[in-house]
Design an enzyme around this catalytic site. Structure first.
Site, PDB file in Angstrom:
ATOM      1  N   TYR A  42       0.982  -0.939  -0.213  1.00 27.34           N
ATOM      2  CA  TYR A  42      -0.001  -0.057   0.047  1.00 27.34           C
ATOM      3  C   TYR A  42       0.864   1.241  -0.432  1.00 27.34           C
ATOM      4  O   TYR A  42       0.905   1.642   0.945  1.00 27.34           O
ATOM      5  CB  TYR A  42      -0.738   0.102   1.320  1.00 27.34           C
ATOM      6  CG  TYR A  42      -2.197   0.829   1.065  1.00 27.34           C
ATOM      7  CD1 TYR A  42      -3.303   0.850   0.914  1.00 27.34           C
ATOM      8  CD2 TYR A  42      -2.137   2.332   1.806  1.00 27.34           C
ATOM      9  CE1 TYR A  42      -4.237   1.649   0.729  1.00 27.34           C
ATOM     10  CE2 TYR A  42      -2.727   3.238   1.991  1.00 27.34           C
ATOM     11  CZ  TYR A  42      -3.803   3.071   2.243  1.00 27.34           C
ATOM     12  OH  TYR A  42      -5.286   4.039   1.547  1.00 27.34           O
ATOM     13  N   SER A  61       0.778  12.140   6.577  1.00 24.25           N
ATOM     14  CA  SER A  61      -0.734  13.084   7.098  1.00 24.25           C
ATOM     15  C   SER A  61      -1.441  13.200   6.396  1.00 24.25           C
ATOM     16  O   SER A  61      -3.238  13.429   5.916  1.00 24.25           O
ATOM     17  CB  SER A  61      -1.092  14.077   8.797  1.00 24.25           C
ATOM     18  OG  SER A  61       0.467  13.062   9.720  1.00 24.25           O
ATOM     19  N   GLU A  82      -1.382   5.184   9.824  1.00 22.77           N
ATOM     20  CA  GLU A  82      -3.145   4.963   9.556  1.00 22.77           C
ATOM     21  C   GLU A  82      -3.398   5.980  10.663  1.00 22.77           C
ATOM     22  O   GLU A  82      -4.372   6.067  11.455  1.00 22.77           O
ATOM     23  CB  GLU A  82      -3.442   3.408  11.252  1.00 22.77           C
ATOM     24  CG  GLU A  82      -3.047   2.170   9.543  1.00 22.77           C
ATOM     25  CD  GLU A  82      -3.499   2.003   8.714  1.00 22.77           C
ATOM     26  OE1 GLU A  82      -4.521   3.003   8.512  1.00 22.77           O
ATOM     27  OE2 GLU A  82      -3.398   1.704   7.660  1.00 22.77           O
TER      28      GLU A  82
HETATM   29  C1  LIG Z   1       6.413   1.960  10.917  1.00 24.98           C
HETATM   30  C2  LIG Z   1       6.074   2.014  10.068  1.00 24.98           C
HETATM   31  C3  LIG Z   1       4.997   1.478   8.493  1.00 24.98           C
HETATM   32  C4  LIG Z   1       4.608   2.145   7.661  1.00 24.98           C
HETATM   33  N1  LIG Z   1       4.182   1.160   6.729  1.00 24.98           N
HETATM   34  C5  LIG Z   1       3.365   2.709   5.950  1.00 24.98           C
HETATM   35  C6  LIG Z   1       2.836   2.093   4.143  1.00 24.98           C
HETATM   36  O1  LIG Z   1       3.178   0.226   4.423  1.00 24.98           O
HETATM   37  N2  LIG Z   1       1.776   2.273   3.941  1.00 24.98           N
HETATM   38  C7  LIG Z   1       2.411   3.822   3.727  1.00 24.98           C
HETATM   39  O2  LIG Z   1       1.777   4.684   2.696  1.00 24.98           O
HETATM   40  N3  LIG Z   1       2.765   4.549   4.685  1.00 24.98           N
HETATM   41  C8  LIG Z   1       3.177   3.856   5.544  1.00 24.98           C
HETATM   42  N4  LIG Z   1       3.708   4.904   7.215  1.00 24.98           N
HETATM   43  C9  LIG Z   1       3.767   6.178   6.925  1.00 24.98           C
HETATM   44  C10 LIG Z   1       2.442   6.913   7.943  1.00 24.98           C
HETATM   45  O3  LIG Z   1       1.302   6.603   7.351  1.00 24.98           O
HETATM   46  C11 LIG Z   1       3.045   8.268   8.166  1.00 24.98           C
HETATM   47  O4  LIG Z   1       4.117   7.924   8.892  1.00 24.98           O
HETATM   48  C12 LIG Z   1       2.292   8.671   9.048  1.00 24.98           C
HETATM   49  O5  LIG Z   1       0.872   8.959   7.945  1.00 24.98           O
HETATM   50  C13 LIG Z   1       2.109   9.921   8.961  1.00 24.98           C
HETATM   51  O6  LIG Z   1       2.147  10.795   8.614  1.00 24.98           O
HETATM   52  P1  LIG Z   1       4.024  11.624   8.349  1.00 24.98           P
HETATM   53  O7  LIG Z   1       5.201  10.984   9.178  1.00 24.98           O
HETATM   54  O8  LIG Z   1       3.622  12.466   7.443  1.00 24.98           O
HETATM   55  O9  LIG Z   1       3.913  11.962   9.761  1.00 24.98           O
HETATM   56  P2  LIG Z   1       3.249  13.792  10.202  1.00 24.98           P
HETATM   57  O10 LIG Z   1       1.919  14.469   9.367  1.00 24.98           O
HETATM   58  O11 LIG Z   1       4.607  14.526   9.050  1.00 24.98           O
HETATM   59  O12 LIG Z   1       3.670  14.858  11.292  1.00 24.98           O
HETATM   60  C14 LIG Z   1       4.775  15.205  12.185  1.00 24.98           C
HETATM   61  C15 LIG Z   1       4.011  15.963  12.809  1.00 24.98           C
HETATM   62  O13 LIG Z   1       3.534  17.071  12.465  1.00 24.98           O
HETATM   63  C16 LIG Z   1       2.038  16.793  13.420  1.00 24.98           C
HETATM   64  N5  LIG Z   1       0.317  17.365  12.632  1.00 24.98           N
HETATM   65  C17 LIG Z   1       0.607  16.567  10.915  1.00 24.98           C
HETATM   66  N6  LIG Z   1      -0.593  17.432  10.779  1.00 24.98           N
HETATM   67  C18 LIG Z   1      -1.206  19.065  11.484  1.00 24.98           C
HETATM   68  C19 LIG Z   1      -2.848  19.188  10.928  1.00 24.98           C
HETATM   69  N7  LIG Z   1      -3.048  19.328  10.276  1.00 24.98           N
HETATM   70  N8  LIG Z   1      -2.609  19.933  12.633  1.00 24.98           N
HETATM   71  C20 LIG Z   1      -1.271  19.642  13.883  1.00 24.98           C
HETATM   72  N9  LIG Z   1      -0.411  18.894  13.772  1.00 24.98           N
HETATM   73  C21 LIG Z   1      -0.642  18.648  12.360  1.00 24.98           C
HETATM   74  C22 LIG Z   1       1.923  16.055  13.568  1.00 24.98           C
HETATM   75  O14 LIG Z   1       1.021  15.897  14.710  1.00 24.98           O
HETATM   76  C23 LIG Z   1       3.183  15.438  13.819  1.00 24.98           C
HETATM   77  O15 LIG Z   1       3.789  15.634  15.784  1.00 24.98           O
HETATM   78  C24 LIG Z   1       4.146   4.295   7.700  1.00 24.98           C
HETATM   79  C25 LIG Z   1       5.168   4.617   8.825  1.00 24.98           C
HETATM   80  C26 LIG Z   1       6.349   3.695  10.066  1.00 24.98           C
HETATM   81  C27 LIG Z   1       6.654   4.562  10.614  1.00 24.98           C
END
Ligand SMILES: Cc1cc2nc3c(=O)[nH]c(=O)nc-3n(C[C@H](O)[C@H](O)[C@H](O)COP(=O)(O)OP(=O)(O)OC[C@H]3O[C@@H](n4cnc5c(N)ncnc54)[C@H](O)[C@@H]3O)c2cc1C
Ligand SMILES: Cc1cc2nc3c(=O)[nH]c(=O)nc-3n(C[C@H](O)[C@H](O)[C@H](O)COP(=O)(O)OP(=O)(O)OC[C@H]3O[C@@H](n4cnc5c(N)ncnc54)[C@H](O)[C@@H]3O)c2cc1C
Lengths: 663, 663
Positions: free
Chosen positions: B135, B144, B424
């Site tokens: 995925y 996010s 998720e």
């Molecule tokens: C072990 C692991 C496996 C994974 N497997 C998959 C996979 O198979 N497929 C896939 O597609 N993805 C995968 N992921 C990715 C995962 O889905 C993302 O890391 C997750 O969605 C969080 O997004 P980000 O990393 O961009 O965090 P960010 O959104 O960049 O978060 C960083 C900070 O910003 C804050 N923030 C972000 N938006 C807002 C807002 N609107 N208001 C206030 N604060 C905010 C958050 O609270 C957080 O503190 C995986 C991640 C991990 C760690």
């Protein structure tokens, strides 16, 4: 792009002079220079490279650290570094190693517990590293309860020796750093037995390995206790197990500064007061609090810089999205931790003064402040290490998914840091010691005026009556209002516990039953001290454009964040009204907006090198994404397009030939 | 000694029937049997051995897991396991592997987002593992904010194809499990572009590797993103990065259930409602909540058993010391976590029912409950994962120093679990979604009666006026009193936030400014749901001697622990008096004493095998110390007495010959 500073705009927003703030953080211009020089020495020396660590297996990790340690010792000698400089050098190398034990436990124990004669013999050997020692207290079965240690040291009058013995499996020494493979000597804590009588636990200098060929001496079994949390971290170190099968050491290898065993087998207290150990204890705990501030400063530096680079949501008309650092939720999780790093830093500076004070008092046999000092340092230890461990993990989460990569630096920082909550006094056990002190102090209030950090309890009867006078959010910027709130809450909790204790049949039963509440009261007491130390620091002259103002904001953030977090205590004790608590929270939000423009400059003030941070997310230049990619490509799995195991274990599945495959 | 049950005395104290409790935990007798059979199948199969994991390097870890995965798939086929059984089999193997993505993300996405035709073609291929998929949503620059993804899928009318492209570095897909080395296909989320117009983000089935020789297809660059937190854990899995250089796929590989692109390049919504995706969302979050309860149950099982074995202090007349499980501080940290494991377990059972309900409604186009369901599941996800991550680390600390050893099982459990707070739906982002729902619900109160888990908000005007009527500690055992307290506090917080929002110029500005308070209000709302779910579960018939009673105690522990922890909210909103809060705390202490005799039996009810726990401290038989020793000796550092590196890097120091040594 290389050479570009992606955080330049952020840096230009700073409302204070970063260079002067660096000095305020370091403690003094001299301290700053030493740290800066040592940090750069390490960062520029390829031997201390650490980015390849995740790829090393246990044996390689260990060997790699031995090499760095030897190289560091060579530098100490070649460059004639002072002990202070050498300490910082070790610090910036940033890998647990046997020398930590040598300098922070073995030498201080010799100096603190040895007689003049013993010191003359052993300390020079240790300081020149002709012997390498560890501190072997904990056993498989006992850590916190030192009096329960099972290793025995039985005096043999005939040969004028002690016989060191491990009578049970659980008496095996377990955990001491360097014990497994490196150290030649250990201070072994054991139950002293003379003629079948038990005289308490004492320290004995025991040689473990031949100085010739490094093999374990007869009767001594040594081993490594296995992998620990994280990948690198403590796995660079050989925490060990030792068993003694009637190992003989000369009588003069019992550390005899405070108690002695004569040739005739007589056990005697010397005229040196037992309390002398307190000075060492203050010094060890000062280091722990200082380490807490450093570890937390690393974590917040990474999370703050990355939060300024990371953008998510909020794009308008195709413009850039919002920096996550601008989200109030992100600020409310991150900025209190930045403030905590400073709070702990100033707490540790103050502990240095306390250390000098204690030493001076001990020299004139003034033991009056010791109970208070003991409680205050135990509380500091518990409060700062617990908050730091939690804070590092919060910073990791603040970095979203990328915080989970080793290359972010945060997972390993956490794994490396967390044992600080357990060693040198398990945190809950520490809080219960503070509680004993509080109960005693409150019970004695009629007769004895509490001193030092507990002095405010002398005003307990006043504090339980007074109510907070805050009427506006601005009033919460007043340090007097803040301090009184913390004092009133802590005093009320302590007094409240004492009143309830009185309802129990025995004080011991009550203490056991209410221990959880007592631990909360202890925490409240410790918070008074940290908050007041921060406030007092700001009453001093602090030079530099805007430096003091920026610190004042942080001080208020720290205090009001705690107030909000523990709002329940403040309200339950009736000192605050809900309205006042809510005003504090409003002020806190305003303060976050004041921190925001200074955020990057504040974490720059820690003066951390990229080497020390070892975090792609926390890079000084903010060039996160290309470097994340670069770091990823170094993983051994990327050596080939088709990884080992694919042909054997994946292709048969895809080709529906699994039934006929050998797995 | 082998064969001895060191916890027998503890087990004999249990006041309930453990076997029936096992069924209550599992959900039904059938569920229990499946779990039990699969757990034992894994535990007894040497291929699934995992104690040697700490010794493996990255490549070996990965290969080792490939082998286990192939073996598991063979078992699935040979033993004709059902999908349910296969799911449990994977669960008990307890190693992140590409099949997690295949079954939990790839197949559900095909089934949920594919047309009938697409499903007919792709699902059988996936279910027989002729293709292996992942995925691929998250990119280096965006997690996010899914709408911010940068990968493009441009329709080429000429060839009737989509061109998948990574226009920037930050558009690289980053994180998908199995993507680096294993998966042959991926559902790639990309911005759909037709004739220069952007039509939102959609999923596309993209083949990544040749099914013949497994090499990456032209235009596709794949790699591993490097080591992650912990030693084994996610390092067994090849989370990957992918870049696409104008890769072409046929038009019919866009997942077209909800929106379609015609041959002519027309973008059309199908008549299938967009909301259909909600059912999948509920199912995914149900799994997450269930996983939270499992992970937490493992941690508390380890910490509880070890706390019964571990003794420290309190020996009287030379008798045994106190089991640390008897200390009230230990109980107050541990028992609420035991209770939380049960609370989350029942929450996940209830989510299963909710899933069925949602599916049935969707079939008749009833979307009325969706906003509430969306908020409730987002909140559950955030609440349970955050509490579990924190709880595991607390359990590790509860084990003192030994908890820091990998052999305790806790460090790796933590490192494995924490990303659940991020993937998720990042937890804070989730809480803010709940907040949006709460604000809307409260604002609409005049017009619209809230339903389901938000129904209590319909009584908001009442709840903001009512005061708690509790007068004695016993009154706090009444579920009605408990529930009303949680509802009143949550309603008051939500209403309070809404009132303050009204003071801002724009609602968006207010929401941003108050987001941190809104997140707290959301958490309060989620706690209402978890507590009420627990209470409702206990209103059902629960067979077995003492089972219901034991669960009632836990339910009260869970609720009163939360009440104490968030005492500030309860007091600030004025629903409780300090006296009432203090009575709740008194009751909580009494409840701990009621949990104590049942503690070991409660964690036995999880029916965890020693294989699954992989913890020396949590062994069923409590034979901790000899086994700790045994585990330690297996470390590669113990292969020889004199470790590699000693001659080279330590002896020159000891012999003062460092200056002439080559390092
Ligand atoms: C072990 C692991 C496996 C994974 N497997 C998959 C996979 O198979 N497929 C896939 O597609 N993805 C995968 N992921 C990715 C995962 O889905 C993302 O890391 C997750 O969605 C969080 O997004 P980000 O990393 O961009 O965090 P960010 O959104 O960049 O978060 C960083 C900070 O910003 C804050 N923030 C972000 N938006 C807002 C807002 N609107 N208001 C206030 N604060 C905010 C958050 O609270 C957080 O503190 C995986 C991640 C991990 C760690
Ligand atoms: C990385 C690391 C390095 C170390 N290095 C060394 C070293 O170099 N030399 C050395 O000698 N040791 C070392 N140690 C050991 C360390 O000092 C002990 O682990 C520590 O003292 C805690 O003791 P314990 O492990 O026995 O915990 P325990 O005391 O068994 O703690 C287990 C639980 O019991 C609770 N508990 C214990 N007593 C009480 C009480 N009276 N009331 C209420 N609750 C209680 C604790 O709160 C905790 O939750 C090291 C440990 C680690 C993790």
């Amino acid at each position: 792009m290389e050479g570009v500073d992606y955080l330049r705009d952020e840096r230009s927003k700073a409302q204070f002079d970063v260079e002067t703030m660096k000095v305020a953080w370091a403690g003094s211009p001299e301290a700053f220079l030493v740290c800066d020089r040592m940090a750069k020495l390490v960062a520029n020396d390829p031997v201390f490279e650490k980015f390849s660590k995740p790829m090393l297996g246990r044996k390689e990790l260990f060997k790699n650290t031995l090499r760095k340690t030897a190289h560091a010792w060579k530098l100490v000698n070649d460059l004639h570094l002072t002990e202070e400089e050498a300490k910082w050098l070790r610090h910036y190398i940033d890998e647990p190693s046997y020398t930590d034990l040598q300098w922070e436990m073995f030498v201080p124990a010799l100096e603190g517990q040895g007689t003049e004669e013993q010191k003359k013999k052993w300390v020079p050997l240790a300081k020149t590293m002709q012997i390498i020692g560890t501190y072997a207290q904990t056993e498989l079965g006992h850590g916190s309860n030192v009096q329960g240690l099972e290793t025995t040291a039985t005096f043999d009058r005939q040969s004028d020796e002690f016989v060191i013995h491990s009578p049970t499996l659980t008496s095996s020494k377990w955990w001491p750093g360097g014990l497994a493979k490196v150290t030649t000597h250990a201070i072994v804590y054991a139950r002293l037995i003379i003629d079948g009588h038990f005289y308490g636990v004492h320290g004995f200098i025991v040689q473990l390995r031949s100085l010739e060929d490094h093999s374990p001496l007869p009767g001594i079994t040594l081993g490594d206790i296995g992998m620990k949390f994280g990948h690198g971290t403590y796995n660079t170190m050989d925490n060990g197990v030792a068993r003694f099968d009637r190992v003989r050491i000369p009588r003069d290898q019992m550390l005899m500064r405070v108690s002695q065993v004569t040739k005739e087998g007589k056990y005697m207290k010397s005229n040196v007061p037992r309390q002398l150990g307190y000075a060492t204890m203050v010094s060890v705990r000062q280091t722990i609090v200082s380490d807490a501030s450093k570890a937390l400063s690393r974590a917040v530096c990474i999370a703050t810089r990355y939060s300024a680079i990371r953008r998510q949501f909020g794009s308008r008309d195709g413009g850039p999205e919002t920096q996550v650092l601008d989200y109030k939720t992100q600020q409310s999780r991150l900025f209190p931790l930045v403030a905590s790093a400073f709070a702990f830093r100033f707490a540790s500076d103050w502990l240095k003064l306390l250390y000098t004070d204690v030493k001076q008092r001990l020299e004139v046999n003034d033991f009056s402040t010791l109970p208070e000092v003991h409680a205050c340092t135990a509380g500091f230890k518990s409060l700062t290490t617990a908050a730091t461990a939690e804070g590092i993990e919060e910073c990791r989460k603040l970095c979203g998914g990328h915080g989970y990569l080793i290359s972010s630096g945060l997972p390993e920082l956490f794994a490396f840091y967390v044992p600080a909550c357990t060693y040198e006094g398990e945190n809950v056990v520490m809080l219960l010691q503070v509680a004993r002190f509080l109960v005693k102090t409150v019970s004695d209030l009629g007769n004895k005026q509490p001193v030092g950090t507990a002095a405010y309890l002398g005003r307990a009867s006043l504090l339980v009556q007074k109510n907070c006078v805050v009427q506006t959010a601005e009033d919460w910027l007043n340090p007097i209002a803040i301090l009184e709130a913390f004092e009133a809450r802590a005093a009320r909790m302590a007094v409240g516990c004492c009143q309830r204790l009185a309802e129990f049949k025995s004080p011991e039963e009550g203490f056991a039953e209410l221990s959880s509440d007592l631990a909360e009261a202890s925490l409240a007491h410790c918070q008074v001290i940290v908050v007041s130390t921060f406030i007092r620091r700001l009453q001093q002259d602090i030079p530099g454009r805007g430096v003091k103002q920026a610190l004042e904001v942080l001080c208020n953030v720290y205090a009001l964040f705690l107030l909000h977090k523990h709002q329940g205590d403040f309200l339950a004790t009736g000192y605050l009204t809900p309205k006042q608590a809510s005003l504090a929270n409003d002020q806190l939000r305003t303060l976050y907006s004041k921190v925001r423009p200074n955020a990057i400059a504040l974490v720059d003030s820690f003066n951390h090198t990229d080497h020390y941070l070892s975090s792609v997310l926390g890079r000084y230049d903010g060039n996160v994404y290309p470097k994340l990619y670069e770091a990823a490509l170094k993983d051994p799995l990327n050596d080939s397009d088709i990884a080992d195991g694919i042909h054997q274990y994946v292709q048969p599945i895809l080709k529906q030939k699994l039934h006929s495959s050998k797995l």
